[in-house]
Design a protein around this motif. Structure first.
Motif, PDB file in Angstrom:
ATOM      1  N   PRO A  21     -26.855  -2.022 -41.089  1.00 49.80           N
ATOM      2  CA  PRO A  21     -25.896  -1.254 -40.964  1.00 49.80           C
ATOM      3  C   PRO A  21     -25.033  -0.835 -39.425  1.00 49.80           C
ATOM      4  CG  PRO A  21     -27.384  -0.071 -42.319  1.00 49.80           C
ATOM      5  CD  PRO A  21     -28.232  -1.312 -41.733  1.00 49.80           C
ATOM      6  N   THR A  22     -26.228  -0.945 -38.470  1.00 50.55           N
ATOM      7  CA  THR A  22     -25.610  -0.776 -36.972  1.00 50.55           C
ATOM      8  C   THR A  22     -24.761  -2.181 -37.023  1.00 50.55           C
ATOM      9  OG1 THR A  22     -27.420   0.569 -36.578  1.00 50.55           O
ATOM     10  CG2 THR A  22     -26.302  -0.729 -34.678  1.00 50.55           C
ATOM     11  N   GLY A  23     -25.264  -3.239 -37.102  1.00 50.52           N
ATOM     12  CA  GLY A  23     -24.447  -4.444 -37.136  1.00 50.52           C
ATOM     13  C   GLY A  23     -23.078  -4.255 -37.639  1.00 50.52           C
ATOM     14  N   ILE A  24     -23.182  -3.547 -38.944  1.00 51.42           N
ATOM     15  CA  ILE A  24     -21.880  -3.587 -39.558  1.00 51.42           C
ATOM     16  C   ILE A  24     -20.992  -2.701 -38.883  1.00 51.42           C
ATOM     17  CG2 ILE A  24     -20.826  -2.815 -41.853  1.00 51.42           C
ATOM     18  CD1 ILE A  24     -23.264  -3.812 -43.290  1.00 51.42           C
ATOM     19  N   LEU A  25     -21.387  -1.617 -38.365  1.00 52.38           N
ATOM     20  CA  LEU A  25     -20.591  -0.707 -37.470  1.00 52.38           C
ATOM     21  C   LEU A  25     -19.956  -1.324 -36.475  1.00 52.38           C
ATOM     22  CD1 LEU A  25     -19.439   2.287 -36.846  1.00 52.38           C
ATOM     23  CD2 LEU A  25     -21.591   2.607 -36.123  1.00 52.38           C
ATOM     24  N   LEU A  26     -20.820  -1.991 -35.606  1.00 55.40           N
ATOM     25  CA  LEU A  26     -20.424  -2.762 -34.360  1.00 55.40           C
ATOM     26  C   LEU A  26     -19.317  -3.831 -34.606  1.00 55.40           C
ATOM     27  CD1 LEU A  26     -23.810  -3.042 -32.687  1.00 55.40           C
ATOM     28  CD2 LEU A  26     -21.872  -1.408 -31.997  1.00 55.40           C
ATOM     29  N   LEU A  27     -19.366  -4.503 -35.832  1.00 55.73           N
ATOM     30  CA  LEU A  27     -18.674  -5.405 -36.024  1.00 55.73           C
ATOM     31  C   LEU A  27     -17.369  -4.894 -36.465  1.00 55.73           C
ATOM     32  CD1 LEU A  27     -18.114  -8.569 -36.709  1.00 55.73           C
ATOM     33  CD2 LEU A  27     -18.636  -8.181 -39.184  1.00 55.73           C
ATOM     34  N   SER A  28     -17.225  -3.584 -37.338  1.00 58.04           N
ATOM     35  CA  SER A  28     -16.084  -3.158 -37.646  1.00 58.04           C
ATOM     36  C   SER A  28     -15.251  -2.748 -36.328  1.00 58.04           C
ATOM     37  CB  SER A  28     -16.362  -1.834 -38.595  1.00 58.04           C
ATOM     38  OG  SER A  28     -17.080  -2.305 -39.663  1.00 58.04           O
ATOM     39  N   LEU A  29     -16.076  -2.269 -35.359  1.00 57.08           N
ATOM     40  CA  LEU A  29     -15.326  -1.730 -34.002  1.00 57.08           C
ATOM     41  C   LEU A  29     -14.786  -3.067 -33.419  1.00 57.08           C
ATOM     42  CD1 LEU A  29     -17.798   0.710 -32.621  1.00 57.08           C
ATOM     43  CD2 LEU A  29     -15.847   1.382 -33.728  1.00 57.08           C
ATOM     44  N   THR A  30     -15.511  -4.026 -33.565  1.00 54.41           N
ATOM     45  CA  THR A  30     -15.112  -5.505 -32.844  1.00 54.41           C
ATOM     46  C   THR A  30     -13.771  -5.981 -33.594  1.00 54.41           C
ATOM     47  OG1 THR A  30     -17.398  -5.858 -32.355  1.00 54.41           O
ATOM     48  CG2 THR A  30     -15.558  -7.803 -32.178  1.00 54.41           C
ATOM     49  N   ILE A  31     -13.751  -5.821 -34.625  1.00 51.73           N
ATOM     50  CA  ILE A  31     -12.452  -6.246 -35.733  1.00 51.73           C
ATOM     51  C   ILE A  31     -11.275  -5.431 -35.248  1.00 51.73           C
ATOM     52  CG2 ILE A  31     -11.409  -6.235 -37.835  1.00 51.73           C
ATOM     53  CD1 ILE A  31     -14.458  -7.152 -38.980  1.00 51.73           C
ATOM     54  N   LEU A  32     -11.707  -4.002 -35.069  1.00 49.02           N
ATOM     55  CA  LEU A  32     -10.776  -2.959 -34.689  1.00 49.02           C
ATOM     56  C   LEU A  32      -9.946  -3.526 -33.055  1.00 49.02           C
ATOM     57  CD1 LEU A  32      -8.919  -0.444 -34.733  1.00 49.02           C
ATOM     58  CD2 LEU A  32     -10.853   0.828 -33.804  1.00 49.02           C
ATOM     59  N   VAL A  33     -10.749  -3.798 -32.261  1.00 49.11           N
ATOM     60  CA  VAL A  33     -10.628  -4.139 -31.047  1.00 49.11           C
ATOM     61  C   VAL A  33      -9.650  -5.495 -31.081  1.00 49.11           C
ATOM     62  CG1 VAL A  33     -11.427  -5.269 -28.931  1.00 49.11           C
ATOM     63  CG2 VAL A  33     -12.347  -3.101 -29.553  1.00 49.11           C
ATOM     64  N   PHE A  34     -10.234  -6.315 -31.866  1.00 47.74           N
ATOM     65  CA  PHE A  34      -9.280  -7.400 -32.207  1.00 47.74           C
ATOM     66  C   PHE A  34      -8.000  -7.458 -32.669  1.00 47.74           C
ATOM     67  CE2 PHE A  34      -8.008 -10.943 -35.218  1.00 47.74           C
ATOM     68  CZ  PHE A  34      -8.076 -12.189 -34.272  1.00 47.74           C
ATOM     69  N   ALA A  35      -8.013  -6.597 -33.694  1.00 48.62           N
ATOM     70  CA  ALA A  35      -6.508  -6.024 -33.955  1.00 48.62           C
ATOM     71  C   ALA A  35      -5.749  -5.307 -32.933  1.00 48.62           C
ATOM     72  CB  ALA A  35      -6.745  -5.190 -35.274  1.00 48.62           C
ATOM     73  N   ILE A  36      -6.274  -4.561 -32.285  1.00 42.91           N
ATOM     74  CA  ILE A  36      -5.380  -4.125 -31.114  1.00 42.91           C
ATOM     75  C   ILE A  36      -4.921  -4.888 -30.037  1.00 42.91           C
ATOM     76  CG2 ILE A  36      -5.679  -2.325 -28.967  1.00 42.91           C
ATOM     77  CD1 ILE A  36      -7.643  -0.814 -30.916  1.00 42.91           C
ATOM     78  N   ALA A  37      -6.140  -5.878 -29.886  1.00 40.57           N
ATOM     79  CA  ALA A  37      -5.633  -6.896 -28.648  1.00 40.57           C
ATOM     80  C   ALA A  37      -4.686  -8.049 -29.268  1.00 40.57           C
ATOM     81  CB  ALA A  37      -7.002  -7.714 -28.441  1.00 40.57           C
ATOM     82  N   THR A  38      -4.821  -8.462 -30.596  1.00 40.58           N
ATOM     83  CA  THR A  38      -3.852  -9.474 -31.073  1.00 40.58           C
ATOM     84  C   THR A  38      -2.385  -8.522 -31.120  1.00 40.58           C
ATOM     85  OG1 THR A  38      -4.281  -8.779 -33.037  1.00 40.58           O
ATOM     86  CG2 THR A  38      -5.230 -10.877 -32.286  1.00 40.58           C
ATOM     87  N   SER A  39      -2.394  -7.512 -31.730  1.00 43.56           N
ATOM     88  CA  SER A  39      -1.032  -6.732 -31.743  1.00 43.56           C
ATOM     89  C   SER A  39      -0.393  -6.578 -30.400  1.00 43.56           C
ATOM     90  CB  SER A  39      -1.072  -5.450 -32.727  1.00 43.56           C
ATOM     91  OG  SER A  39      -1.826  -4.705 -32.027  1.00 43.56           O
ATOM     92  N   GLY A  40      -1.478  -6.110 -29.435  1.00 40.44           N
ATOM     93  CA  GLY A  40      -0.841  -5.768 -28.115  1.00 40.44           C
ATOM     94  C   GLY A  40      -0.263  -6.730 -27.435  1.00 40.44           C
ATOM     95  N   ASN A  41      -0.967  -7.982 -27.438  1.00 42.46           N
ATOM     96  CA  ASN A  41      -0.751  -8.979 -26.719  1.00 42.46           C
ATOM     97  C   ASN A  41       0.680  -9.913 -27.398  1.00 42.46           C
ATOM     98  OD1 ASN A  41      -2.325  -9.659 -24.188  1.00 42.46           O
ATOM     99  ND2 ASN A  41      -3.769  -9.440 -25.822  1.00 42.46           N
ATOM    100  N   LEU A  42       0.722  -9.688 -28.735  1.00 39.76           N
ATOM    101  CA  LEU A  42       1.843 -10.270 -29.256  1.00 39.76           C
ATOM    102  C   LEU A  42       3.145  -9.504 -29.208  1.00 39.76           C
ATOM    103  CD1 LEU A  42       0.567 -11.148 -32.831  1.00 39.76           C
ATOM    104  CD2 LEU A  42       1.757 -12.622 -31.379  1.00 39.76           C
ATOM    105  N   ILE A  43       3.010  -7.889 -28.904  1.00 38.31           N
ATOM    106  CA  ILE A  43       4.063  -7.197 -28.482  1.00 38.31           C
ATOM    107  C   ILE A  43       4.659  -7.297 -27.143  1.00 38.31           C
ATOM    108  CG2 ILE A  43       4.857  -4.923 -28.051  1.00 38.31           C
ATOM    109  CD1 ILE A  43       3.097  -4.201 -30.481  1.00 38.31           C
ATOM    110  N   MET A  44       3.768  -7.793 -26.244  1.00 31.86           N
ATOM    111  CA  MET A  44       3.947  -7.944 -24.919  1.00 31.86           C
ATOM    112  C   MET A  44       4.596  -9.364 -24.639  1.00 31.86           C
ATOM    113  SD  MET A  44       2.948  -5.799 -22.709  1.00 31.86           S
ATOM    114  CE  MET A  44       3.190  -6.413 -20.872  1.00 31.86           C
TER     115      MET A  44
END
Length: 312
Positions: A21-44
């Motif tokens: 479960p800890t790994g699942i939580l950390l992966l979820s946070l990583t996917i969230l970071v990935f979404a923020i990074a991709t959308s932010g850089n695409l916008i820039m």
């Protein structure tokens, strides 16, 4: 030691998170970071492309940084997430080669690009009268092409060599992507000479640019403190502090991984450091360069109709 046929066998990636479960939580946070990074850089990239007011060397370089970060994080996170969610931890020989090539291209090119951005700010602040000539759009484009070409040539050379090293049957890579230092630990040959080559290559792409950045910003900070205009001083300091923050998050973890001898590193430390320059930095770059930048916020208002301009 028994060797394996590296032309037909897969590598095993042990991953970043535990299967719990800890790994699942950390992966979820990583996917969230990935979404923020991709959308932010695409916008820039989109903003700088469509807004004519941002068609200056500073923002053209910034758009390339966003493009590199977009490709950077897309090289590692999707495969890591797929392996974790599917329960598979393999990566094909070809897939590992592609991952190495893209990763090293982005790593080398971004290191040189950050130095180019520091040079741009040095000219703009310390030699403003010469800036239009010494940092014209033509010069800017040549600098960008040089960073891509040099980074690509370097990645092809390293990828070719690494993929032709004989590996043992215990070919499990203790990492979440095909990283050269981690791969060398499962090689069935003495890689001392090649590790020295990696050290020299890393020095060229990290230490030399970092030295140039340090010298440039030493002069830039001195020039900023001598500015008479408080508004100009604030604007220049904001831009430079944003760039220095990115440099810190990128260069230091990268250097700690690639410049330390193998006996002073551990897989856990290498993976933790890799999180900074492969996942966190691509997310932070568009945030750092946009939230405190009135030109970028103004472009957001003009293009998307949000963040109404206000007096500051």
């Amino acid at each position: 030691m028994e060797k394996w046929n590296h032309t037909s066998s897969d590598f095993i990636l042990l991953g970043l998170f535990p299967q719990n479960p800890t790994g699942i939580l950390l992966l979820s946070l990583t996917i969230l970071v990935f979404a923020i990074a991709t959308s932010g850089n695409l916008i820039m990239v989109h903003l700088i492309h469509v807004d004519a007011r941002l068609h200056t060397p500073m923002y053209i370089l910034l758009s390339q940084l966003s493009l590199m970060d977009l490709m950077y994080i897309s090289t590692t996170v999707p495969k890591m997430a797929f392996n974790f969610l599917s329960g598979q931890n393999t990566i094909s020989f070809l897939g590992c080669g592609v991952q190495i090539s893209f990763f090293l291209t982005m790593a080398g090119s971004e290191g040189l690009l950050l130095a180019s951005m520091a040079y741009d700010r040095y000219l703009a602040i310390c030699h403003p009268l010469h800036y239009p000539v010494r940092m014209s759009k033509q010069v800017c484009v040549k600098m960008i092409l040089a960073t891509w070409v040099i980074g690509t040539v370097n990645s092809i050379a390293h990828a070719y060599y690494v993929l032709h090293i004989p590996y043992c049957r215990a070919r499990a890579i203790d990492h979440f992507f095909c990283d050269i230092p981690a791969m060398l630990s499962v090689a069935c040959m003495d890689t001392g000479v090649y590790e020295y080559t990696v050290f020299m290559s890393t020095s060229f792409f990290l230490l030399v640019p970092l030295l140039g950045i340090s010298v440039s910003y030493g002069k830039v900070l001195y020039a900023i403190f001598r500015m008479r205009s408080k508004e100009g001083r604030k604007k220049a300091f904001t831009t430079c502090s944003a760039h220095l923050t990115v440099v810190t998050f990128y260069y230091i973890p990268f250097a700690c991984t690639y410049l330390r001898p193998r006996n002073l590193r551990s897989p856990t430390e290498d993976k933790a450091l890799a999180v900074f320059y492969t996942i966190l930095t691509p997310m932070l770059n568009p945030i750092i360069y946009s939230l405190r930048n009135r030109e970028v916020l103004g472009a957001v208002t003009r293009v998307f109709g949000v963040f109404p301009s206000r007096k500051t």
